[in-house]
Design a protein around this motif. Structure first.
Motif, PDB file in Angstrom:
ATOM      1  N   ALA A 111      31.863  31.926  36.393  1.00 55.83           N
ATOM      2  CA  ALA A 111      33.112  32.304  36.235  1.00 55.83           C
ATOM      3  C   ALA A 111      33.977  32.108  35.008  1.00 55.83           C
ATOM      4  CB  ALA A 111      33.985  32.201  37.589  1.00 55.83           C
ATOM      5  N   GLU A 112      33.536  30.837  34.583  1.00 52.04           N
ATOM      6  CA  GLU A 112      34.214  30.123  33.413  1.00 52.04           C
ATOM      7  C   GLU A 112      33.754  30.990  32.047  1.00 52.04           C
ATOM      8  OE1 GLU A 112      36.600  28.016  33.520  1.00 52.04           O
ATOM      9  OE2 GLU A 112      36.406  27.417  35.519  1.00 52.04           O
ATOM     10  N   ALA A 159      35.068  34.671  32.394  1.00 52.94           N
ATOM     11  CA  ALA A 159      36.541  34.558  32.042  1.00 52.94           C
ATOM     12  C   ALA A 159      36.720  34.615  30.481  1.00 52.94           C
ATOM     13  CB  ALA A 159      37.428  33.685  32.610  1.00 52.94           C
ATOM     14  N   LYS A 160      36.033  33.687  29.816  1.00 48.02           N
ATOM     15  CA  LYS A 160      36.081  33.890  28.339  1.00 48.02           C
ATOM     16  C   LYS A 160      35.623  35.029  27.477  1.00 48.02           C
ATOM     17  CE  LYS A 160      34.832  28.651  28.070  1.00 48.02           C
ATOM     18  NZ  LYS A 160      33.976  27.775  27.673  1.00 48.02           N
ATOM     19  N   ALA A 203      38.170  37.886  28.311  1.00 42.21           N
ATOM     20  CA  ALA A 203      39.302  37.337  27.306  1.00 42.21           C
ATOM     21  C   ALA A 203      39.235  38.060  26.021  1.00 42.21           C
ATOM     22  CB  ALA A 203      39.868  35.996  27.448  1.00 42.21           C
ATOM     23  N   SER A 262      41.936  41.869  31.254  1.00 43.63           N
ATOM     24  CA  SER A 262      42.639  40.931  31.928  1.00 43.63           C
ATOM     25  C   SER A 262      42.526  40.965  33.458  1.00 43.63           C
ATOM     26  CB  SER A 262      44.084  41.404  31.763  1.00 43.63           C
ATOM     27  OG  SER A 262      44.520  42.540  32.298  1.00 43.63           O
ATOM     28  N   GLY A 292      39.404  28.165  38.750  1.00 43.38           N
ATOM     29  CA  GLY A 292      40.906  28.308  38.438  1.00 43.38           C
ATOM     30  C   GLY A 292      40.964  29.603  37.371  1.00 43.38           C
ATOM     31  N   VAL A 293      40.110  30.703  37.519  1.00 41.12           N
ATOM     32  CA  VAL A 293      40.414  31.953  36.701  1.00 41.12           C
ATOM     33  C   VAL A 293      40.421  32.966  37.691  1.00 41.12           C
ATOM     34  CG1 VAL A 293      39.272  30.795  34.749  1.00 41.12           C
ATOM     35  CG2 VAL A 293      37.865  31.891  36.240  1.00 41.12           C
ATOM     36  N   GLY A 294      41.002  34.164  37.067  1.00 42.90           N
ATOM     37  CA  GLY A 294      40.743  35.470  37.704  1.00 42.90           C
ATOM     38  C   GLY A 294      41.563  35.440  39.235  1.00 42.90           C
TER      39      GLY A 294
END
Length: 505
Positions: free
Chosen positions: A111-112, A115-116, A119, A124, A138-140
């Protein structure tokens, strides 16, 4: 006329509601449960403002939620964009931007990075499937928000046109940036229905699914085929020969589909004979040519027939196939499936006659060939020159219409003006009892232009010297073909589907 690929799931849920659609570590999901869950995902996507034709990226391992999300995306009328789990942020961002994805469904384990990439691509909306027993990244948003959406009114099933794009599959990108092959609802339905009938898939079959579902082989030739005929999928998120042998015994798997390196790993596993594999009735090999020695050993060891096929992302997976033990031509990739034509062309675009002495490029046209590369008309025109899709694979056809793949055009070694097909040399290496994995590549040579080199990994407990291997091959091929050097490695580099990455060698 309308055709949405997801109607296959709706039909199987109607005819086999309580039958297990998916088996996995810890449980199972029935066809009616799968159908209902994908309805909720579809409703969730529509509720977030997505419209028919919008692209939704799907980056999950082989877990039930992949299947749920895939059919939910299609039911909403959106376009599924499978994303490789191994991609780093820049690669994820490229696929999202190139496909125009509006939303990403990803897995907590990546996920990390995902998510980058999202972005960077301006996406979003990111939904994350958690790993059981671990904190959610802690993303999404939580994937459960889509999965728990209430379905108000009739279950969603957008009435797509058969020619609408259902999936955009990105090529491996061995020559530059990956390109997105647009595959339609009709093409993917035909690739589920026709090969499934040829292969004789049955609703009582249990098919091992260890090939990544984000790859066209796993998605089109396994997932879609199983759902079309209400077979059961036994999901394995990551290939490990010990785990695969365990699951075959546990779930009484009847069909194993894999790439050659998977068969090799199963053959070489020290605990192979401790597992009950008697439920297997057939093996399917694709993704890369399988060495003759490997086919022979698998069939002797497991008592099954291995049927080889051929296809690409751009051809919705299946192009040719050996349909049965009775009708196959062993060591070939079979004949074109219904609605598909294959020819062998020379460099001038002329059709070559049958015979192994007439090697040329395989070209394809028919119901399975993609609409084109998404947003890349120049690449589409080049690939479709002359009205046929140019595969980049070299091969020949015999007088009975069976095709044989010799190698990739880009892998051809030209040594002192002579053509050396690496696969031919690799096939000889695989006959040596000490060799587990082999790849033959060309390396620069000041005098000859290119020289032949072999990179091999040995079977556990076996030894052989460079001189012995060179001599072994030299006795079995023409003098210009044998490798002048051998490099030994513990393992050869592979991609997510188990193909050996020659470009890294």
């Amino acid at each position: 006329m309308s055709l949405n690929l997801a109607m296959m799931l709706r039909e199987s849920a109607n005819t086999h509601p309580e039958k297990a659609a998916v088996l996995f570590d810890g449980g199972s999901v029935s066809y009616v449960e799968l159908d209902t869950a994908s309805d909720r995902v579809a409703a969730g996507l529509v509720g977030r403002g997505l419209r028919p034709g919008d692209a939704v990226a799907l980056q999950l391992p082989n877990v039930p939620e992949f299947v749920v999300a895939y059919f939910g995306i299609l039911k909403a009328g959106c376009v599924a964009v499978p994303v490789n789990l191994l991609f780093k942020a820049a690669e994820v961002g490229y696929v999202l931007a190139d496909s125009g994805a509006r939303l990403l469904i990803t897995w907590a384990g990546v996920a990390e990075e995902a998510a980058k990439g999202a972005a960077d691509a301006g996406v979003s909306e990111v939904f994350v499937l958690p790993i059981p027993g671990t904190p959610r990244p802690g993303v999404g948003h939580a994937f459960g928000q889509l999965l728990e959406t209430a379905v108000i009114g009739p279950p969603p099933l957008h009435q797509s046109d058969p020619g609408d794009t259902a999936v955009i599959v990105y090529t491996a990108g061995t020559t530059g940036r990956p390109k997105g092959a647009e595959l339609t609802h009709f093409q993917l339905f035909m690739n589920a229905d026709t090969p499934g009938r040829l292969f004789g898939i049955r609703d009582e079959d249990v098919v091992l699914v260890v090939l990544p579902l984000f790859h066209v082989f796993g998605l089109s030739s396994i997932l879609d085929v199983c759902v079309r005929f209400a077979a059961t999928m036994s999901l394995v998120p990551r290939f490990d020969p010990a785990k695969v042998l365990e699951v075959i015994a546990r779930d009484r798997v009847t069909v194993f589909e894999g790439v050659p390196t998977m068969y090799i790993a199963l053959l070489n596993h020290p605990d192979r004979d401790r597992h009950d594999t008697s439920s297997l009735r057939v093996g399917v090999s694709g993704g890369a040519p399988i060495p003759a020695e490997v086919i022979d050993e698998v069939e002797r060891t497991f008592g099954i027939v291995v049927l080889e096929g051929y296809g690409l992302s751009e051809t919705a997976s299946t192009t040719t196939f050996n349909v049965s033990a009775e009708e196959r031509r062993i060591y070939s990739v079979g004949k074109p499936i219904y609605g598909v034509e294959v020819q062998v062309w020379d460099a001038d675009g002329e059709v070559l006659p049958p015979g192994p002495e007439h090697v040329g490029e395989l070209v394809v046209r028919g119901v399975n060939v993609m609409r084109g590369y998404h947003g890349n008309p120049a690449a589409t025109r080049e690939a479709m020159a002359g009205g046929w899709f140019h595969t980049g694979d070299l091969g020949y056809v015999d007088r009975d219409g069976f095709f044989f793949v010799v190698d990739r055009k880009k892998d051809l070694i030209i040594r002192g003006g002579e053509n050396v097909y690496p696969r031919e040399v690799e096939d000889v290496l695989y006959t040596h009892p000490a060799v587990a994995e082999a790849a033959v590549v060309g390396i620069p040579d000041d005098r000859l232009g290119q020289e032949v080199k072999a990179v091999v990994a040995l079977r556990p407990g076996r030894t052989v010297t460079e001189a012995e291997l060179v001599g072994y091959v030299r006795e079995r091929v023409a003098s210009y073909k044998y490798p002048r050097s051998v490099e030994f490695r513990e393992h050869l580099p592979m991609n997510a589907t188990g193909k050996i990455l020659k470009r890294e060698l």
